[in-house]
Design an enzyme around this catalytic site. Structure first.
Site: not given
Length: 503
Positions: A158, A165, A200, A237, A275, A292
């Protein structure tokens, strides 16, 4: 004292902030590119200033132009919305240096949470669970290979400097490390100007759960429940809801406590989102913080009765948040569908063109946060979001039925949208049972998207298109932005005249 706010964004979020400003008794100054001259947010503002050409680099991403516009307009504060410069610590600092109140968190908090490895270190120190992995950037592919042997596969490479993404690769075997590392690093460099990566452990079929937090400058941090955001495509999303069908009151309390600890650890102020990934075992892990207002904030507003944008304005003015402490309990259920100019039957290919006709749904429990009107052109310069359709009901089942009804009422002619996809999700057995995870679209996408749009919807669109064509022939002119009724977009001329605004 804040009296006038520059809204440094476009589309539905700009209109959302402008409305909140007016409800708080503040003046709102819009900015726009040449492509957005007829946009709803320009007409809704007390004044509007042209930034420049359509490309974002020449307009909404040009920090110098935005700050100059705010100062020239006599604004005391600037609201960044979401996207564009909203999570740039340097922009928040530049606003402060120019004497403007940045309606968002302090630059230090943005910086701490923007660096993903730094954020992981801070969360670990605050006792917030994180996904097993590295807390410092990888030096090279060889180090990633060593971590793979230590943690086991699959794992995720990542980007350390960003999310969404970009700069991310799933690695299921050691043989994939080299190519995945090079690809992720190159993509991260292009997207964020920083190719640093970390690794991760990959969780199989987790849910994406996020907690809304709100903090003021007086030391109060509150959590406003969770949102279920597992229906995604390429980490973007598509549908969100609150509360999550998988979160019990006990788990909500644990998530809320972790989220407030995370926000407190970086001295957070304003609205933000923590998240998490919720594993099938019931354990949850910190993923990242969005520093934000979120696209999906309306579902939280509907079930908790809090206007998050107005709270942002109050916090920026030094006032206390108007939310009681403790773990709040949701009232009813809300679902949001992102209505985008994308063709779901052609791999969600972005569409462009003039939105020729728009019929917005209404009725009890239906909210339309739109940023495009009939006659406006959708271009490739910006995100394809047309609007957010949000429905509330006393229960999840009622919210689903209400969304299904509202989606059938919605009629958009001129370009393909994600509307038929959302309709099919509302009827999908897995969705209705709440059996969701981040692989939902991969699992059910083939049955949802195998056939063309619903015949009834096609007929309605065809009839409307025919009526529009007949109207054009009768009027002997095309329906286009240039033929819409003219209006004075603001009290500001393009030379920046100050007529009409209160001093």
């Amino acid at each position: 004292m804040i009296k006038r706010v520059l809204v440094a964004n476009r589309g539905e979020i700009a209109l959302r902030v402008i409305r909140a400003c007016h409800e708080e008794g503040l003046e709102a100054v819009a900015v726009y590119s040449e492509a957005d001259r007829l946009a709803p947010h320009v007409r809704a503002a007390d004044a509007a200033i042209l930034l420049g050409a359509p490309p974002a680099a020449d307009s909404y991403l040009n920090s110098g132009k935005l700050i100059a516009a705010a100062r020239d307009a006599g604004c005391q504060a600037l609201h960044p919305g979401y996207g564009f410069l909203s999570e740039r610590a340097a922009f928040a600092q530049a606003c402060a240096d120019a004497g403007l109140t940045f309606i968002g968190p302090p630059p230090a908090a943005i910086r701490a949470m923007g660096d993903k490895t730094e954020a992981r270190r801070r969360m670990q120190a605050a006792g917030v669970p994180i996904v097993p992995g590295t807390a410092t950037p990888l030096h090279d592919a060889a180090e990633a290979r060593r971590e793979g042997k230590r943690m086991g596969y699959p794992l995720l490479l990542k980007a350390a400097a960003g999310g969404g993404g970009k700069g991310m690769r799933l690695v299921r075997a050691e043989a994939e490390i080299d190519s995945a590392f090079q690809g992720a690093r190159s993509e991260a460099q292009k997207a964020f100007g920083d190719g640093a990566l970390y690794v991760e452990k990959y969780l199989e079929r987790p849910r994406h759960i996020e907690i809304q937090v709100l903090a003021d400058g007086r030391g109060r941090v509150v959590a406003l429940g969770e949102r279920e955001c597992s229906i995604q495509r390429r980490h973007q999303k598509l549908i969100e809801e609150a509360p999550s069908p998988a979160v019990s009151p006990a788990l909500r309390r644990r998530l809320s406590e972790a989220a407030t600890a995370a926000a407190s650890a970086v001295g957070y102020v304003s609205a933000g989102t923590i998240e998490f990934l919720l594993a099938q075992t019931g354990e949850f892990y910190f993923l990242e913080m969005n520093t934000r207002i979120q696209v999906e904030h309306p579902v939280t507003e509907l079930v908790y009765g809090v206007d998050l944008v107005r709270e942002q304005l109050r916090v920026a003015a030094g006032q206390a948040i108007r939310v009681h402490g403790g773990v709040l309990q949701p009232r009813g259920h809300a679902i949001e569908c992102r209505i985008t100019a994308e063709d779901p039957f052609n791999d969600f290919l972005p569409a462009t063109g003039v939105l020729q006709y728009l019929r917005v749904p209404g009725g009890p429990g239906v909210r339309w946060d739109g940023g495009v009107d009939a006659g406006n052109e959708v271009t490739l310069f910006y995100d394809p979001l047309i609007a957010k359709l949000v429905c509330w009901g006393e229960s999840r089942e009622i919210a689903i039925q209400r969304m299904r009804r509202a989606l059938r009422e919605l009629l958009i002619v001129g370009l393909p949208t994600a509307q038929p996809f959302h309709l099919r999700v509302m009827d999908d057995p897995d969705f209705r049972k709440g059996e969701l995870d981040i692989t939902y679209l991969e699992r059910v996408g083939q049955r949802l998207l195998a056939a063309p749009p619903l015949p009834g919807l096609e007929r309605a669109m065809a009839v409307t298109a025919a009526l529009l064509a007949d109207e054009r022939r009768s009027a002997a002119r095309p329906v286009s932005p240039s033929n819409l009724p003219t209006f004075q977009p603001s009290a500001w001329g393009e030379e920046g005249r100050r007529e009409g605004l209160r001093e």
